[in-house]
Design an enzyme around this catalytic site. Sequence first.
Site, PDB file in Angstrom:
ATOM      1  N   LYS A   1      10.685  -2.729  -0.762  1.00  0.00           N
ATOM      2  CA  LYS A   1      11.160  -4.045  -1.232  1.00  0.00           C
ATOM      3  C   LYS A   1      11.933  -3.828  -2.524  1.00  0.00           C
ATOM      4  CE  LYS A   1       9.737  -8.736  -2.488  1.00  0.00           C
ATOM      5  NZ  LYS A   1      10.882  -9.351  -1.787  1.00  0.00           N
TER       6      LYS A   1
ATOM      7  N   HIS B   1       3.841  -5.353  -2.523  1.00  0.00           N
ATOM      8  CA  HIS B   1       4.672  -5.282  -1.314  1.00  0.00           C
ATOM      9  C   HIS B   1       4.908  -3.822  -0.924  1.00  0.00           C
ATOM     10  CE1 HIS B   1       5.460  -9.513  -2.119  1.00  0.00           C
ATOM     11  NE2 HIS B   1       5.945  -9.597  -0.902  1.00  0.00           N
ATOM     12  N   HIS B   2       5.424  -3.659   0.276  1.00  0.00           N
ATOM     13  CA  HIS B   2       5.770  -2.310   0.766  1.00  0.00           C
ATOM     14  C   HIS B   2       6.770  -1.656  -0.188  1.00  0.00           C
ATOM     15  CE1 HIS B   2       9.723  -3.716   2.236  1.00  0.00           C
ATOM     16  NE2 HIS B   2       9.073  -4.844   2.489  1.00  0.00           N
TER      17      HIS B   2
ATOM     18  N   GLY C   1      17.134  -5.480  10.956  1.00  0.00           N
ATOM     19  CA  GLY C   1      16.183  -5.125   9.895  1.00  0.00           C
ATOM     20  C   GLY C   1      14.742  -5.255  10.354  1.00  0.00           C
TER      21      GLY C   1
END
Length: 264
Positions: free
Chosen positions: A157, A153-154, A11
Amino acid sequence: MIKVVLVGAAGRMGLEVLRAISEADDLELVGAVDRVSFGESTAALAGRGVTDLEISNKLGLTLDTVKPDVLVDFTHGSAAPENAMIALKRKIPVVIGASGLSTADQSAVRESCREFETPACLVPNFAVGAVLMTRFAELASAWMPDVEIIEIHHKDKIDSPSGTAMNTAERIQAARRETPRRVVGAVEKVAGARGAGYKEVQIHSVRLPGFIASQEIIFGGAGERLILRHDSIDRASFMEGVKLAIRKVPILQGFVIGLDKMMF
Ligand code: NAD
């Protein structure tokens, strides 16, 4: 040397952790597990300089074969509790970096730590700056109880609010000396407009490309405001904390939540 197995190795965080462990003089990467990319080489995935191992998709078998000192988990909240049990049963201490574990999941891991007399830690945020921000927020909450959190967050997520935001809200609530002001009769014209209420803190979750992990804690008082903000602009920001947790987890007692317990 501390021998480490990493699960979730393929990941985004996993690849960064593969590099960090390989570069550390006192850590040895002895196993890499993922449910994807198994059979592939860690060096091919994470770059030259990374200890070259074949990624396995069998956690239990890997642990039995390489007998690590620590398991590090960067999978998902849905998988991490089960992975932790697999390691704790074998008396291997665990660092859980995955977020999104429910209170019930946390209780189950705590119980396994007790049953197998083996420590584990759950770290909502490995960035040293973010841990300091939470600490500063505790201080501010004693004087300024009205506070809201914006976490960004990106876009990939999947869980919200972030583990960091929930942990921050818990700490704020515990540190408050007064209850926050409530607006009577407030109306949300669109559901969720005021964010999610947790521990009497409104949390607003933003998911956008262009971010890794950011959090702003806004305290409002009469005629003043205080804003604490932290930005992880690169996943490298988490690596000092990951290495610290790997070094400390074998000597922890039971199940510990938060990097601060290992920093202060
Ligand atoms: P990702 O989706 O890129 O990687 C997760 C990896 O785990 C994938 O390769 C996936 O195949 C693997 N995986 C999932 N379930 C598995 C299982 N049962 N067995 C083996 N492998 C499995 O996600 P990411 O961005 O790398 O983040 C991973 C986790 O870490 C998330 O929960 C994220 O929220 C968390 N995170 C925590 C911090 C922190 O400071 N604590 C920082 C960043 C991310």
